[in-house]
Motif scaffolding. Structure first.
Motif, PDB file in Angstrom:
ATOM      1  N   PHE A 121       0.821  -1.218   0.000  1.00 52.21           N
ATOM      2  CA  PHE A 121       0.000   0.000   0.000  1.00 52.21           C
ATOM      3  C   PHE A 121       0.852   1.264   0.000  1.00 52.21           C
ATOM      4  N   SER A 122       2.111   1.132   0.434  1.00 50.31           N
ATOM      5  CA  SER A 122       2.910   2.326   0.708  1.00 50.31           C
ATOM      6  C   SER A 122       4.020   2.528  -0.318  1.00 50.31           C
ATOM      7  N   TYR A 123       4.181   3.798  -0.728  1.00 51.04           N
ATOM      8  CA  TYR A 123       5.281   4.118  -1.641  1.00 51.04           C
ATOM      9  C   TYR A 123       6.603   4.244  -0.886  1.00 51.04           C
ATOM     10  N   GLU A 163      -4.620  13.540 -10.322  1.00 52.04           N
ATOM     11  CA  GLU A 163      -3.213  13.643 -10.718  1.00 52.04           C
ATOM     12  C   GLU A 163      -3.090  14.467 -12.008  1.00 52.04           C
ATOM     13  N   GLN A 164      -2.387  15.572 -11.870  1.00 53.57           N
ATOM     14  CA  GLN A 164      -2.215  16.502 -12.985  1.00 53.57           C
ATOM     15  C   GLN A 164      -1.414  15.879 -14.137  1.00 53.57           C
ATOM     16  N   TYR A 165      -0.483  14.973 -13.811  1.00 50.87           N
ATOM     17  CA  TYR A 165       0.392  14.385 -14.831  1.00 50.87           C
ATOM     18  C   TYR A 165      -0.045  12.949 -15.163  1.00 50.87           C
ATOM     19  N   ALA A 166      -1.356  12.728 -15.098  1.00 48.11           N
ATOM     20  CA  ALA A 166      -1.896  11.380 -15.282  1.00 48.11           C
ATOM     21  C   ALA A 166      -1.437  10.753 -16.603  1.00 48.11           C
ATOM     22  N   ARG A 167      -1.489  11.517 -17.694  1.00 47.05           N
ATOM     23  CA  ARG A 167      -1.178  10.936 -19.014  1.00 47.05           C
ATOM     24  C   ARG A 167       0.282  10.526 -19.112  1.00 47.05           C
ATOM     25  N   SER A 168       1.176  11.410 -18.651  1.00 40.64           N
ATOM     26  CA  SER A 168       2.601  11.065 -18.799  1.00 40.64           C
ATOM     27  C   SER A 168       3.005   9.959 -17.817  1.00 40.64           C
ATOM     28  N   ILE A 169       2.364   9.912 -16.656  1.00 35.76           N
ATOM     29  CA  ILE A 169       2.680   8.810 -15.721  1.00 35.76           C
ATOM     30  C   ILE A 169       2.167   7.493 -16.310  1.00 35.76           C
ATOM     31  N   ALA A 170       0.943   7.508 -16.861  1.00 36.76           N
ATOM     32  CA  ALA A 170       0.385   6.280 -17.458  1.00 36.76           C
ATOM     33  C   ALA A 170       1.278   5.808 -18.604  1.00 36.76           C
ATOM     34  N   ARG A 171       1.793   6.767 -19.388  1.00 37.46           N
ATOM     35  CA  ARG A 171       2.664   6.405 -20.510  1.00 37.46           C
ATOM     36  C   ARG A 171       3.926   5.703 -19.985  1.00 37.46           C
ATOM     37  N   GLU A 187       9.262   4.614  -9.471  1.00 37.29           N
ATOM     38  CA  GLU A 187      10.209   5.070 -10.513  1.00 37.29           C
ATOM     39  C   GLU A 187       9.456   5.513 -11.766  1.00 37.29           C
ATOM     40  N   ALA A 188       8.388   4.809 -12.132  1.00 34.75           N
ATOM     41  CA  ALA A 188       7.592   5.205 -13.298  1.00 34.75           C
ATOM     42  C   ALA A 188       6.969   6.585 -13.063  1.00 34.75           C
ATOM     43  N   VAL A 189       6.481   6.814 -11.853  1.00 30.14           N
ATOM     44  CA  VAL A 189       5.881   8.119 -11.548  1.00 30.14           C
ATOM     45  C   VAL A 189       6.945   9.205 -11.630  1.00 30.14           C
ATOM     46  N   ARG A 190       8.087   8.936 -11.050  1.00 31.20           N
ATOM     47  CA  ARG A 190       9.161   9.946 -11.041  1.00 31.20           C
ATOM     48  C   ARG A 190       9.577  10.316 -12.463  1.00 31.20           C
ATOM     49  N   ALA A 191       9.569   9.310 -13.343  1.00 34.40           N
ATOM     50  CA  ALA A 191       9.946   9.583 -14.733  1.00 34.40           C
ATOM     51  C   ALA A 191       8.826  10.316 -15.474  1.00 34.40           C
ATOM     52  N   GLY A 192       7.593  10.202 -14.962  1.00 30.81           N
ATOM     53  CA  GLY A 192       6.449  10.776 -15.670  1.00 30.81           C
ATOM     54  C   GLY A 192       6.087  12.183 -15.228  1.00 30.81           C
ATOM     55  N   LYS A 196      10.367  19.750 -11.436  1.00 34.10           N
ATOM     56  CA  LYS A 196       9.939  20.563 -10.273  1.00 34.10           C
ATOM     57  C   LYS A 196       9.073  19.730  -9.312  1.00 34.10           C
ATOM     58  N   VAL A 197       8.354  18.748  -9.861  1.00 36.94           N
ATOM     59  CA  VAL A 197       7.537  17.871  -9.002  1.00 36.94           C
ATOM     60  C   VAL A 197       8.411  16.731  -8.468  1.00 36.94           C
ATOM     61  N   ARG A 198       9.276  16.193  -9.356  1.00 37.55           N
ATOM     62  CA  ARG A 198      10.147  15.080  -8.947  1.00 37.55           C
ATOM     63  C   ARG A 198      11.023  15.475  -7.769  1.00 37.55           C
ATOM     64  N   PHE A 199      11.505  16.714  -7.789  1.00 41.71           N
ATOM     65  CA  PHE A 199      12.409  17.152  -6.721  1.00 41.71           C
ATOM     66  C   PHE A 199      11.727  18.120  -5.763  1.00 41.71           C
ATOM     67  N   GLY A 200      10.401  18.219  -5.857  1.00 42.13           N
ATOM     68  CA  GLY A 200       9.676  19.161  -4.995  1.00 42.13           C
ATOM     69  C   GLY A 200       9.343  18.557  -3.643  1.00 42.13           C
ATOM     70  N   ARG A 201       8.430  19.225  -2.934  1.00 47.43           N
ATOM     71  CA  ARG A 201       8.055  18.747  -1.591  1.00 47.43           C
ATOM     72  C   ARG A 201       7.107  17.561  -1.712  1.00 47.43           C
ATOM     73  N   GLY A 202       7.232  16.610  -0.831  1.00 44.92           N
ATOM     74  CA  GLY A 202       6.326  15.463  -0.813  1.00 44.92           C
ATOM     75  C   GLY A 202       6.698  14.439  -1.874  1.00 44.92           C
ATOM     76  N   ASN A 203       6.170  13.240  -1.697  1.00 45.37           N
ATOM     77  CA  ASN A 203       6.495  12.163  -2.645  1.00 45.37           C
ATOM     78  C   ASN A 203       5.569  12.270  -3.856  1.00 45.37           C
ATOM     79  N   PRO A 204       6.143  12.374  -5.072  1.00 45.29           N
ATOM     80  CA  PRO A 204       5.290  12.539  -6.257  1.00 45.29           C
ATOM     81  C   PRO A 204       4.399  11.331  -6.526  1.00 45.29           C
ATOM     82  N   ALA A 205       4.664  10.186  -5.865  1.00 43.23           N
ATOM     83  CA  ALA A 205       3.867   8.978  -6.123  1.00 43.23           C
ATOM     84  C   ALA A 205       2.604   8.902  -5.254  1.00 43.23           C
ATOM     85  N   LYS A 206       2.429   9.887  -4.370  1.00 39.30           N
ATOM     86  CA  LYS A 206       1.319   9.801  -3.403  1.00 39.30           C
ATOM     87  C   LYS A 206      -0.045   9.675  -4.099  1.00 39.30           C
TER      88      LYS A 206
END
Ligand SMILES: C[S@@+](CC[C@H](N)C(=O)[O-])C[C@H]1O[C@@H](n2cnc3c(N)ncnc32)[C@H](O)[C@@H]1O
Length: 326
Positions: A121-123, A163-171, A187-192, A196-206
Protein backbone atom coordinates in the motif's frame (compact mmCIF):
# COMPACT_ATOMS: atom_id res chain seq x y z
CA UNK A 1 14.04 3.58 -1.51
CA UNK A 2 14.68 1.90 1.86
CA UNK A 3 13.35 -1.52 2.69
CA UNK A 4 12.29 -1.68 6.33
CA UNK A 5 11.55 -4.70 8.42
CA UNK A 6 7.83 -4.87 9.13
CA UNK A 7 6.99 -3.43 12.52
CA UNK A 8 3.41 -4.15 13.59
CA UNK A 9 1.71 -0.85 14.39
CA UNK A 10 -1.52 0.31 15.91
CA UNK A 11 -4.17 2.31 14.13
CA UNK A 12 -5.04 5.46 16.09
CA UNK A 13 -8.79 5.99 15.67
CA UNK A 14 -9.53 9.32 14.00
CA UNK A 15 -12.10 11.83 15.29
CA UNK A 16 -12.98 9.29 18.01
CA UNK A 17 -14.31 11.79 20.59
CA UNK A 18 -16.37 13.53 17.90
CA UNK A 19 -17.75 10.22 16.65
CA UNK A 20 -18.93 9.35 20.16
CA UNK A 21 -20.30 12.86 20.75
CA UNK A 22 -22.29 13.20 17.52
CA UNK A 23 -23.00 9.51 16.87
CA UNK A 24 -24.22 9.33 20.50
CA UNK A 25 -24.30 5.54 21.07
CA UNK A 26 -26.51 4.66 24.07
CA UNK A 27 -26.66 1.58 26.32
CA UNK A 28 -28.74 -1.19 24.79
CA UNK A 29 -28.37 0.06 21.20
CA UNK A 30 -27.26 -1.86 18.10
CA UNK A 31 -24.25 -0.31 16.36
CA UNK A 32 -22.72 -1.42 13.07
CA UNK A 33 -19.05 -0.49 12.57
CA UNK A 34 -18.63 -1.03 8.82
CA UNK A 35 -14.85 -0.46 8.85
CA UNK A 36 -13.47 -2.31 11.89
CA UNK A 37 -9.78 -1.83 10.96
CA UNK A 38 -7.75 -1.84 14.16
CA UNK A 39 -10.93 -1.79 16.23
CA UNK A 40 -10.26 1.58 17.88
CA UNK A 41 -13.72 2.97 17.16
CA UNK A 42 -15.37 -0.39 17.84
CA UNK A 43 -13.78 -0.59 21.27
CA UNK A 44 -15.08 2.86 22.24
CA UNK A 45 -18.52 2.14 20.81
CA UNK A 46 -18.75 -1.21 22.63
CA UNK A 47 -17.92 0.45 25.95
CA UNK A 48 -21.02 2.62 25.57
CA UNK A 49 -23.42 -0.15 24.59
CA UNK A 50 -23.29 -2.14 27.83
CA UNK A 51 -24.63 -5.67 28.37
CA UNK A 52 -27.88 -5.11 26.47
CA UNK A 53 -26.23 -3.59 23.41
CA UNK A 54 -24.89 -5.22 20.25
CA UNK A 55 -21.85 -4.33 18.17
CA UNK A 56 -21.68 -5.71 14.65
CA UNK A 57 -18.26 -5.14 13.06
CA UNK A 58 -17.47 -5.51 9.37
CA UNK A 59 -14.17 -5.56 7.47
CA UNK A 60 -13.03 -7.30 4.32
CA UNK A 61 -9.49 -7.76 5.59
CA UNK A 62 -8.97 -11.14 7.29
CA UNK A 63 -6.32 -9.55 9.55
CA UNK A 64 -9.09 -7.38 11.02
CA UNK A 65 -11.03 -10.53 11.89
CA UNK A 66 -8.10 -11.66 14.05
CA UNK A 67 -7.97 -8.31 15.88
CA UNK A 68 -11.71 -8.47 16.42
CA UNK A 69 -11.32 -11.55 18.65
CA UNK A 70 -9.38 -9.52 21.24
CA UNK A 71 -11.97 -6.75 21.31
CA UNK A 72 -14.91 -9.15 21.43
CA UNK A 73 -13.29 -10.91 24.38
CA UNK A 74 -13.29 -7.71 26.50
CA UNK A 75 -16.47 -6.11 25.13
CA UNK A 76 -19.32 -5.62 27.60
CA UNK A 77 -21.90 -6.05 24.81
CA UNK A 78 -22.87 -8.75 22.35
CA UNK A 79 -20.54 -8.80 19.37
CA UNK A 80 -20.49 -10.20 15.87
CA UNK A 81 -17.92 -9.92 13.05
CA UNK A 82 -18.71 -10.12 9.35
CA UNK A 83 -15.79 -10.48 6.97
CA UNK A 84 -17.08 -9.00 3.73
CA UNK A 85 -17.35 -5.86 1.66
CA UNK A 86 -19.49 -3.52 3.74
CA UNK A 87 -22.00 -3.03 0.91
CA UNK A 88 -22.64 -6.79 0.75
CA UNK A 89 -22.65 -7.23 4.53
CA UNK A 90 -25.19 -4.42 5.01
CA UNK A 91 -27.43 -5.90 2.31
CA UNK A 92 -27.33 -9.26 4.13
CA UNK A 93 -28.11 -7.57 7.46
CA UNK A 94 -31.05 -5.78 5.85
CA UNK A 95 -32.30 -9.10 4.45
CA UNK A 96 -32.08 -10.58 7.99
CA UNK A 97 -34.24 -7.70 9.25
CA UNK A 98 -31.52 -6.07 11.38
CA UNK A 99 -32.33 -2.57 12.63
CA UNK A 100 -29.42 -0.34 13.66
CA UNK A 101 -29.27 2.68 15.97
CA UNK A 102 -25.92 3.83 14.61
CA UNK A 103 -24.00 2.86 11.46
CA UNK A 104 -20.36 4.02 11.29
CA UNK A 105 -17.99 4.26 8.32
CA UNK A 106 -14.31 5.24 8.51
CA UNK A 107 -13.24 4.93 4.89
CA UNK A 108 -9.94 3.99 3.31
CA UNK A 109 -7.10 1.89 4.69
CA UNK A 110 -5.82 1.62 8.25
CA UNK A 111 -2.31 2.50 9.40
CA UNK A 112 -1.88 -1.20 10.10
CA UNK A 113 -2.46 -1.99 6.43
CA UNK A 114 -0.21 0.85 5.21
CA UNK A 115 2.59 -0.13 7.57
CA UNK A 116 2.42 -3.81 6.60
CA UNK A 117 5.01 -3.21 3.88
CA UNK A 118 4.49 -6.60 2.24
CA UNK A 119 0.93 -5.60 1.24
CA UNK A 120 2.22 -2.91 -1.10
CA UNK A 121 0.00 0.00 0.00
CA UNK A 122 2.91 2.33 0.71
CA UNK A 123 5.28 4.12 -1.64
CA UNK A 124 7.79 4.29 1.23
CA UNK A 125 8.57 0.55 1.22
CA UNK A 126 9.80 -1.73 -1.55
CA UNK A 127 7.23 -4.50 -1.83
CA UNK A 128 5.29 -6.55 -4.35
CA UNK A 129 2.54 -4.49 -6.02
CA UNK A 130 -0.64 -5.63 -4.32
CA UNK A 131 -2.84 -3.08 -2.39
CA UNK A 132 -5.77 -5.47 -1.90
CA UNK A 133 -7.69 -4.99 1.35
CA UNK A 134 -9.04 -8.49 0.80
CA UNK A 135 -6.04 -10.62 -0.22
CA UNK A 136 -8.42 -13.05 -1.96
CA UNK A 137 -9.86 -10.34 -4.23
CA UNK A 138 -9.34 -10.89 -7.94
CA UNK A 139 -7.60 -7.65 -8.94
CA UNK A 140 -4.32 -6.43 -7.47
CA UNK A 141 -2.26 -3.33 -8.24
CA UNK A 142 0.01 -5.57 -10.34
CA UNK A 143 -2.96 -6.36 -12.62
CA UNK A 144 -3.92 -2.69 -12.91
CA UNK A 145 -0.47 -1.42 -13.91
CA UNK A 146 0.43 -4.37 -16.15
CA UNK A 147 -2.89 -5.15 -17.84
CA UNK A 148 -5.07 -2.09 -18.02
CA UNK A 149 -4.85 0.01 -21.20
CA UNK A 150 -2.85 3.23 -20.90
CA UNK A 151 -5.94 5.39 -21.33
CA UNK A 152 -7.74 3.61 -18.47
CA UNK A 153 -4.74 4.01 -16.18
CA UNK A 154 -4.58 7.72 -17.02
CA UNK A 155 -8.30 8.12 -16.30
CA UNK A 156 -7.89 6.29 -12.99
CA UNK A 157 -5.02 8.54 -11.91
CA UNK A 158 -7.00 11.64 -12.91
CA UNK A 159 -10.35 10.58 -11.44
CA UNK A 160 -9.19 8.82 -8.26
CA UNK A 161 -6.05 10.83 -7.54
CA UNK A 162 -6.65 14.20 -9.14
CA UNK A 163 -3.21 13.64 -10.72
CA UNK A 164 -2.21 16.50 -12.98
CA UNK A 165 0.39 14.38 -14.83
CA UNK A 166 -1.90 11.38 -15.28
CA UNK A 167 -1.18 10.94 -19.01
CA UNK A 168 2.60 11.07 -18.80
CA UNK A 169 2.68 8.81 -15.72
CA UNK A 170 0.38 6.28 -17.46
CA UNK A 171 2.66 6.40 -20.51
CA UNK A 172 5.72 5.64 -18.33
CA UNK A 173 3.91 2.80 -16.56
CA UNK A 174 3.01 1.15 -19.85
CA UNK A 175 6.52 1.69 -21.30
CA UNK A 176 8.12 0.00 -18.27
CA UNK A 177 5.96 -3.15 -18.20
CA UNK A 178 6.16 -5.53 -16.51
CA UNK A 179 6.18 -3.68 -13.15
CA UNK A 180 6.51 -5.98 -10.16
CA UNK A 181 7.14 -3.83 -7.13
CA UNK A 182 6.12 -0.58 -5.47
CA UNK A 183 9.61 0.73 -6.32
CA UNK A 184 8.96 0.06 -10.02
CA UNK A 185 5.77 2.13 -9.75
CA UNK A 186 7.49 4.94 -7.85
CA UNK A 187 10.21 5.07 -10.51
CA UNK A 188 7.59 5.21 -13.30
CA UNK A 189 5.88 8.12 -11.55
CA UNK A 190 9.16 9.95 -11.04
CA UNK A 191 9.95 9.58 -14.73
CA UNK A 192 6.45 10.78 -15.67
CA UNK A 193 6.44 14.07 -13.75
CA UNK A 194 8.44 17.23 -14.46
CA UNK A 195 11.63 17.89 -12.42
CA UNK A 196 9.94 20.56 -10.27
CA UNK A 197 7.54 17.87 -9.00
CA UNK A 198 10.15 15.08 -8.95
CA UNK A 199 12.41 17.15 -6.72
CA UNK A 200 9.68 19.16 -4.99
CA UNK A 201 8.06 18.75 -1.59
CA UNK A 202 6.33 15.46 -0.81
CA UNK A 203 6.50 12.16 -2.64
CA UNK A 204 5.29 12.54 -6.26
CA UNK A 205 3.87 8.98 -6.12
CA UNK A 206 1.32 9.80 -3.40
CA UNK A 207 -1.60 10.53 -5.74
CA UNK A 208 -0.82 7.58 -8.02
CA UNK A 209 -0.78 5.16 -5.08
CA UNK A 210 -4.07 6.55 -3.74
CA UNK A 211 -5.69 6.34 -7.19
CA UNK A 212 -4.59 2.76 -7.85
CA UNK A 213 -5.57 1.62 -4.34
CA UNK A 214 -9.07 3.08 -4.82
CA UNK A 215 -9.36 1.28 -8.17
CA UNK A 216 -8.01 -2.05 -6.88
CA UNK A 217 -10.52 -2.09 -4.02
CA UNK A 218 -13.37 -0.48 -5.99
CA UNK A 219 -13.75 1.82 -3.00
CA UNK A 220 -16.06 4.43 -4.49
CA UNK A 221 -18.57 1.90 -5.84
CA UNK A 222 -18.68 0.25 -2.39
CA UNK A 223 -19.49 3.62 -0.77
CA UNK A 224 -22.21 4.38 -3.32
CA UNK A 225 -23.80 0.97 -2.76
CA UNK A 226 -23.46 1.00 1.03
CA UNK A 227 -24.87 4.41 1.95
CA UNK A 228 -28.50 3.77 0.87
CA UNK A 229 -28.47 0.29 2.43
CA UNK A 230 -27.10 1.67 5.69
CA UNK A 231 -29.81 4.34 5.69
CA UNK A 232 -32.51 1.69 5.19
CA UNK A 233 -31.23 -0.19 8.26
CA UNK A 234 -31.77 2.84 10.50
CA UNK A 235 -34.85 3.11 12.67
CA UNK A 236 -36.30 6.63 13.22
CA UNK A 237 -33.92 8.51 15.53
CA UNK A 238 -30.97 6.34 14.48
CA UNK A 239 -27.77 7.89 13.09
CA UNK A 240 -25.38 7.42 10.19
CA UNK A 241 -21.80 8.63 10.74
CA UNK A 242 -19.06 8.67 8.10
CA UNK A 243 -15.41 9.73 8.27
CA UNK A 244 -13.88 10.57 4.88
CA UNK A 245 -10.26 11.26 3.98
CA UNK A 246 -10.52 12.87 0.57
CA UNK A 247 -13.04 14.77 -1.48
CA UNK A 248 -14.13 11.73 -3.54
CA UNK A 249 -15.40 10.10 -0.36
CA UNK A 250 -16.68 13.22 1.36
CA UNK A 251 -18.56 14.46 -1.71
CA UNK A 252 -20.51 11.19 -1.84
CA UNK A 253 -21.39 11.28 1.86
CA UNK A 254 -22.33 14.95 1.74
CA UNK A 255 -24.54 14.58 -1.33
CA UNK A 256 -26.28 11.52 0.12
CA UNK A 257 -26.98 13.06 3.54
CA UNK A 258 -27.96 16.49 2.21
CA UNK A 259 -30.47 14.84 -0.16
CA UNK A 260 -31.99 12.92 2.79
CA UNK A 261 -32.29 16.15 4.79
CA UNK A 262 -33.61 18.33 1.97
CA UNK A 263 -37.21 17.22 1.50
CA UNK A 264 -38.89 19.52 -1.01
CA UNK A 265 -37.21 19.56 -4.44
CA UNK A 266 -39.52 22.12 -6.08
CA UNK A 267 -37.83 24.93 -8.03
CA UNK A 268 -37.51 28.09 -5.90
CA UNK A 269 -39.93 29.99 -8.21
CA UNK A 270 -42.84 27.71 -7.20
CA UNK A 271 -45.03 29.69 -4.73
CA UNK A 272 -46.09 26.48 -2.93
CA UNK A 273 -44.59 23.04 -2.71
CA UNK A 274 -45.86 20.68 -5.39
CA UNK A 275 -43.50 17.71 -4.85
CA UNK A 276 -44.75 16.93 -1.35
CA UNK A 277 -41.37 15.40 -0.39
CA UNK A 278 -40.60 15.55 3.32
CA UNK A 279 -37.06 15.36 4.78
CA UNK A 280 -36.12 11.81 5.76
CA UNK A 281 -33.27 12.95 7.95
CA UNK A 282 -31.57 15.89 9.64
CA UNK A 283 -27.91 16.84 9.59
CA UNK A 284 -26.36 16.65 13.05
CA UNK A 285 -23.02 18.05 11.87
CA UNK A 286 -24.06 20.68 9.34
CA UNK A 287 -20.77 21.30 7.52
CA UNK A 288 -19.00 18.25 8.95
CA UNK A 289 -16.34 18.11 11.67
CA UNK A 290 -12.55 18.25 11.19
CA UNK A 291 -9.88 17.07 13.66
CA UNK A 292 -8.58 19.59 16.19
CA UNK A 293 -5.04 20.97 15.72
CA UNK A 294 -4.07 18.83 18.72
CA UNK A 295 -5.30 15.64 17.07
CA UNK A 296 -3.49 16.51 13.83
CA UNK A 297 -0.27 17.18 15.77
CA UNK A 298 -0.57 13.83 17.57
CA UNK A 299 -1.70 11.90 14.49
CA UNK A 300 -0.78 13.61 11.20
CA UNK A 301 -2.65 10.89 9.27
CA UNK A 302 -5.88 12.43 10.61
CA UNK A 303 -5.24 15.79 8.94
CA UNK A 304 -7.62 15.31 5.99
CA UNK A 305 -10.37 13.55 7.96
CA UNK A 306 -13.93 14.86 7.91
CA UNK A 307 -16.85 13.49 9.93
CA UNK A 308 -20.49 13.86 8.87
CA UNK A 309 -23.41 12.60 10.94
CA UNK A 310 -27.14 12.64 10.20
CA UNK A 311 -30.20 11.35 12.05
CA UNK A 312 -33.12 9.57 10.43
CA UNK A 313 -36.48 11.15 11.09
CA UNK A 314 -39.79 9.37 11.60
CA UNK A 315 -41.78 9.32 8.33
CA UNK A 316 -44.06 12.36 8.07
CA UNK A 317 -47.74 11.50 8.70
CA UNK A 318 -49.58 11.09 5.41
CA UNK A 319 -51.46 14.32 4.74
CA UNK A 320 -53.53 13.15 1.81
CA UNK A 321 -56.28 10.58 1.64
CA UNK A 322 -55.19 7.27 0.09
CA UNK A 323 -55.55 7.54 -3.68
CA UNK A 324 -55.79 11.37 -3.63
CA UNK A 325 -53.80 13.29 -6.25
CA UNK A 326 -51.27 15.75 -4.83
C1 LIG B 1 -9.54 3.62 8.20
S1 LIG B 1 -9.63 1.92 8.57
C2 LIG B 1 -10.78 1.87 9.91
C3 LIG B 1 -10.12 2.08 11.24
C4 LIG B 1 -11.04 1.83 12.43
N1 LIG B 1 -12.16 2.73 12.43
C5 LIG B 1 -10.28 1.92 13.72
O1 LIG B 1 -10.65 2.73 14.58
O2 LIG B 1 -9.33 1.16 13.90
C6 LIG B 1 -10.65 1.30 7.28
C7 LIG B 1 -10.90 -0.20 7.36
O3 LIG B 1 -12.04 -0.45 6.55
C8 LIG B 1 -11.83 -1.57 5.75
N2 LIG B 1 -12.61 -1.33 4.53
C9 LIG B 1 -12.47 -0.33 3.64
N3 LIG B 1 -13.39 -0.44 2.66
C10 LIG B 1 -14.13 -1.54 2.96
C11 LIG B 1 -15.25 -2.17 2.34
N4 LIG B 1 -15.79 -1.71 1.19
N5 LIG B 1 -15.78 -3.25 2.93
C12 LIG B 1 -15.26 -3.73 4.10
N6 LIG B 1 -14.19 -3.19 4.71
C13 LIG B 1 -13.64 -2.10 4.16
C14 LIG B 1 -10.33 -1.63 5.51
O4 LIG B 1 -9.93 -2.97 5.27
C15 LIG B 1 -9.78 -1.06 6.82
O5 LIG B 1 -9.49 -2.10 7.72
Amino acid sequence: MVTLTYMPTEHVPVLAAELIRFGAPEPGETVIDCTFGGGGHSRLLAERLGPDGTLIAIDRDPAAAERFEAIAHDAPCETRFIRADFADALADLAAEGTAADLVVFDFGVSSIQIDAWERGFSYSFDAPLDMRMDPEAETSARDVVNEWPEVRIAETLRNNGDEQYARSIAREIVARRPLGTTSDLVEAVRAGVPPKVRFGRGNPAKRTFQAIRIAVNDELAAIDAALPTAWDLLAPGARLAAISFHSLEDRRVKRFLVERARGCVCPPEFPVCRCGLEPEGELITRGGVAPSPGEIADNPRSSSAHLRVARKLAPAAAETEPGAQS
